[in-house]
Design a protein around this motif. Structure first.
Motif, PDB file in Angstrom:
ATOM      1  N   ILE A  33      25.910  26.884  20.766  1.00 43.24           N
ATOM      2  CA  ILE A  33      25.154  28.063  21.076  1.00 43.24           C
ATOM      3  C   ILE A  33      24.522  28.775  20.039  1.00 43.24           C
ATOM      4  O   ILE A  33      25.568  29.582  19.509  1.00 43.24           O
ATOM      5  CB  ILE A  33      25.449  28.710  22.381  1.00 43.24           C
ATOM      6  N   LEU A  34      23.316  29.113  19.784  1.00 40.71           N
ATOM      7  CA  LEU A  34      22.811  29.972  18.774  1.00 40.71           C
ATOM      8  C   LEU A  34      22.105  31.154  19.619  1.00 40.71           C
ATOM      9  O   LEU A  34      21.306  31.183  20.765  1.00 40.71           O
ATOM     10  CB  LEU A  34      21.425  29.258  18.215  1.00 40.71           C
ATOM     11  N   ILE A  35      22.681  32.524  19.168  1.00 37.70           N
ATOM     12  CA  ILE A  35      22.203  33.875  19.652  1.00 37.70           C
ATOM     13  C   ILE A  35      21.299  34.322  18.819  1.00 37.70           C
ATOM     14  O   ILE A  35      21.586  34.498  17.682  1.00 37.70           O
ATOM     15  CB  ILE A  35      23.437  34.622  19.692  1.00 37.70           C
ATOM     16  N   ILE A  36      20.379  34.849  19.375  1.00 37.82           N
ATOM     17  CA  ILE A  36      19.229  35.642  18.614  1.00 37.82           C
ATOM     18  C   ILE A  36      19.081  37.124  19.140  1.00 37.82           C
ATOM     19  O   ILE A  36      18.393  36.994  20.238  1.00 37.82           O
ATOM     20  CB  ILE A  36      17.934  34.683  18.314  1.00 37.82           C
TER      21      ILE A  36
ATOM     22  N   ASP B 204      31.207  27.186  21.188  1.00 41.26           N
ATOM     23  CA  ASP B 204      30.891  27.231  19.569  1.00 41.26           C
ATOM     24  C   ASP B 204      29.516  28.132  19.481  1.00 41.26           C
ATOM     25  O   ASP B 204      28.617  27.947  20.201  1.00 41.26           O
ATOM     26  CB  ASP B 204      30.776  26.083  18.940  1.00 41.26           C
ATOM     27  N   THR B 205      29.579  29.175  18.646  1.00 44.28           N
ATOM     28  CA  THR B 205      28.385  30.126  18.650  1.00 44.28           C
ATOM     29  C   THR B 205      27.608  30.439  17.018  1.00 44.28           C
ATOM     30  O   THR B 205      28.676  30.106  15.998  1.00 44.28           O
ATOM     31  CB  THR B 205      28.784  31.371  18.873  1.00 44.28           C
ATOM     32  N   LEU B 206      26.610  30.267  16.972  1.00 44.43           N
ATOM     33  CA  LEU B 206      25.857  30.766  15.901  1.00 44.43           C
ATOM     34  C   LEU B 206      25.302  32.028  16.114  1.00 44.43           C
ATOM     35  O   LEU B 206      24.670  32.309  17.317  1.00 44.43           O
ATOM     36  CB  LEU B 206      24.883  29.802  15.453  1.00 44.43           C
ATOM     37  N   ARG B 207      25.001  33.028  15.157  1.00 47.53           N
ATOM     38  CA  ARG B 207      24.287  34.067  15.342  1.00 47.53           C
ATOM     39  C   ARG B 207      23.220  34.271  14.224  1.00 47.53           C
ATOM     40  O   ARG B 207      23.498  33.890  13.196  1.00 47.53           O
ATOM     41  CB  ARG B 207      25.210  35.322  15.561  1.00 47.53           C
ATOM     42  N   ALA B 208      21.979  35.061  14.637  1.00 48.48           N
ATOM     43  CA  ALA B 208      20.824  35.363  13.876  1.00 48.48           C
ATOM     44  C   ALA B 208      20.516  36.701  14.306  1.00 48.48           C
ATOM     45  O   ALA B 208      20.271  37.127  15.632  1.00 48.48           O
ATOM     46  CB  ALA B 208      19.598  34.227  13.755  1.00 48.48           C
ATOM     47  N   GLU B 209      19.832  37.623  13.370  1.00 48.95           N
ATOM     48  CA  GLU B 209      19.438  39.035  13.678  1.00 48.95           C
ATOM     49  C   GLU B 209      18.165  39.192  13.949  1.00 48.95           C
ATOM     50  O   GLU B 209      17.617  40.307  14.053  1.00 48.95           O
ATOM     51  CB  GLU B 209      20.074  39.934  12.458  1.00 48.95           C
ATOM     52  N   ASN B 210      17.267  38.070  13.510  1.00 50.05           N
ATOM     53  CA  ASN B 210      15.657  38.217  13.825  1.00 50.05           C
ATOM     54  C   ASN B 210      15.154  36.620  14.303  1.00 50.05           C
ATOM     55  O   ASN B 210      16.150  35.617  14.082  1.00 50.05           O
ATOM     56  CB  ASN B 210      15.138  38.670  12.709  1.00 50.05           C
ATOM     57  N   GLY B 211      14.103  36.663  14.603  1.00 52.27           N
ATOM     58  CA  GLY B 211      13.481  35.158  14.956  1.00 52.27           C
ATOM     59  C   GLY B 211      13.386  34.367  13.846  1.00 52.27           C
ATOM     60  O   GLY B 211      13.773  33.100  13.879  1.00 52.27           O
ATOM     61  N   GLU B 212      13.067  34.737  12.738  1.00 52.44           N
ATOM     62  CA  GLU B 212      12.898  34.069  11.739  1.00 52.44           C
ATOM     63  C   GLU B 212      14.227  33.666  11.203  1.00 52.44           C
ATOM     64  O   GLU B 212      14.263  31.991  10.887  1.00 52.44           O
ATOM     65  CB  GLU B 212      12.427  34.686  10.325  1.00 52.44           C
ATOM     66  N   ALA B 213      15.301  34.188  11.212  1.00 48.29           N
ATOM     67  CA  ALA B 213      16.439  33.679  10.751  1.00 48.29           C
ATOM     68  C   ALA B 213      16.991  32.868  11.770  1.00 48.29           C
ATOM     69  O   ALA B 213      17.527  31.752  11.655  1.00 48.29           O
ATOM     70  CB  ALA B 213      17.259  34.824  10.433  1.00 48.29           C
ATOM     71  N   GLY B 214      16.847  32.966  13.039  1.00 46.51           N
ATOM     72  CA  GLY B 214      17.178  32.048  14.179  1.00 46.51           C
ATOM     73  C   GLY B 214      16.531  30.701  14.106  1.00 46.51           C
ATOM     74  O   GLY B 214      17.258  29.655  14.327  1.00 46.51           O
ATOM     75  N   LEU B 215      15.359  30.655  13.651  1.00 53.68           N
ATOM     76  CA  LEU B 215      14.440  29.470  13.508  1.00 53.68           C
ATOM     77  C   LEU B 215      14.986  28.601  12.493  1.00 53.68           C
ATOM     78  O   LEU B 215      15.365  27.470  12.564  1.00 53.68           O
ATOM     79  CB  LEU B 215      12.986  29.812  13.384  1.00 53.68           C
ATOM     80  N   SER B 216      15.619  29.207  11.351  1.00 53.06           N
ATOM     81  CA  SER B 216      16.199  28.439  10.344  1.00 53.06           C
ATOM     82  C   SER B 216      17.480  27.882  10.365  1.00 53.06           C
ATOM     83  O   SER B 216      17.793  26.831  10.326  1.00 53.06           O
ATOM     84  CB  SER B 216      16.307  29.673   9.024  1.00 53.06           C
ATOM     85  N   LEU B 217      18.179  28.818  11.459  1.00 49.06           N
ATOM     86  CA  LEU B 217      19.457  28.318  11.664  1.00 49.06           C
ATOM     87  C   LEU B 217      19.533  26.876  12.724  1.00 49.06           C
ATOM     88  O   LEU B 217      19.989  26.118  12.667  1.00 49.06           O
ATOM     89  CB  LEU B 217      20.418  29.486  12.464  1.00 49.06           C
TER      90      LEU B 217
END
Length: 239
Positions: free
Chosen positions: A3-6, A26-39
């Motif tokens: 799961i990716l959390i943005i 299992d988690t992934l995390r991003a602090e903004n939309g652009e970083a989230g799309l890259s992940l």
């Protein structure tokens, strides 16, 4: 699930990461939309949970871009309390679900269960609807997702119930049912017209957030919405 959390708020990221870890994901995390799309592009998670209101690329654009890249990815959007317009906009883009801030453990867990059920769903839409007889009332059971593609199967089930002589019916949703924008329009049209056979229809089993959306678009003014099938049956028999 992976799961990716943005979210642009660090405390929210940390809290969701703890909760999802406790649920066994299992988690992934991003602090903004652009970083989230890259992940997302690099990791291809099963589920994405994104805040709607973020600086720069907001959650609606994130949802739209993810669905363009992989339409089967399940996306849960996080809205401010009362932001039903944004929730409906997200559902129209085929979001799996929406949950309010401040986050509640139970709401998050139920949204994830709906996402997991959609991911695991392997049977065709035609098998997602069945009719059960409860005395003089037809109970039309709807499993899985309600979308515009559900329309012919649901309308056929309603027509079949009417052909068998039923004048009242309950549309019963399973506890993991998810409804997108097309599904909301479908239900609204069916309730307005009672199907081509003018059945009296009640709804049962929908999650609270989807009930709020149906209330906002006026469905609850045209029919009754109940927690359980038994409650819906009782209401129809008293009408």
């Amino acid at each position: 699930m992976k799961i990716l959390i943005i979210d642009d708020e660090q405390p929210t990221l940390e809290m969701m990461e703890l909760l999802l870890g406790a649920f066994g994901h299992d988690t992934l995390r991003a602090e903004n939309g652009e970083a989230g799309l890259s992940l997302f592009t690099a990791e291809r998670p099963d589920v994405v949970i994104t805040d709607v209101k973020m600086p720069g690329m907001d959650g609606i654009e994130v949802l739209s871009r993810i669905k363009e890249m992989n339409p089967t990815t399940e996306v849960i959007v996080v809205t401010g309390h009362g932001d039903l317009d944004l929730a409906v906009k997200a559902l129209n883009l085929n979001a799996t679900d929406f949950i309010d801030k401040p986050l509640q453990r139970d709401a998050l867990e139920q949204a994830l269960k709906r996402a997991e059920a959609r991911l695991e769903k392997s049977r065709g839409e035609a098998n997602d609807i069945e009719i059960e007889h409860r005395g003089d009332i037809a109970v039309i059971k709807i499993h899985g997702n309600v979308t515009s593609s559900t329309a012919p199967y649901l309308r056929n089930a309603i027509d079949e119930a009417a052909t068998k002589g039923f004048q009242r019916a309950v549309l019963a949703f399973d506890r993991h049912a998810s409804i997108n924008g097309g599904g909301i329009s479908l239900l609204d049209g069916i309730i307005k017209n009672g199907g081509s056979q003018k059945l009296m229809i009640a709804l049962a089993g929908l999650a609270e957030n989807f009930r709020r959306v149906l209330d906002m678009v006026g469905v609850s003014k045209r029919t009754s919405i109940h927690d359980s099938v038994d409650d819906a049956l009782g209401a129809l028999r008293q009408s």
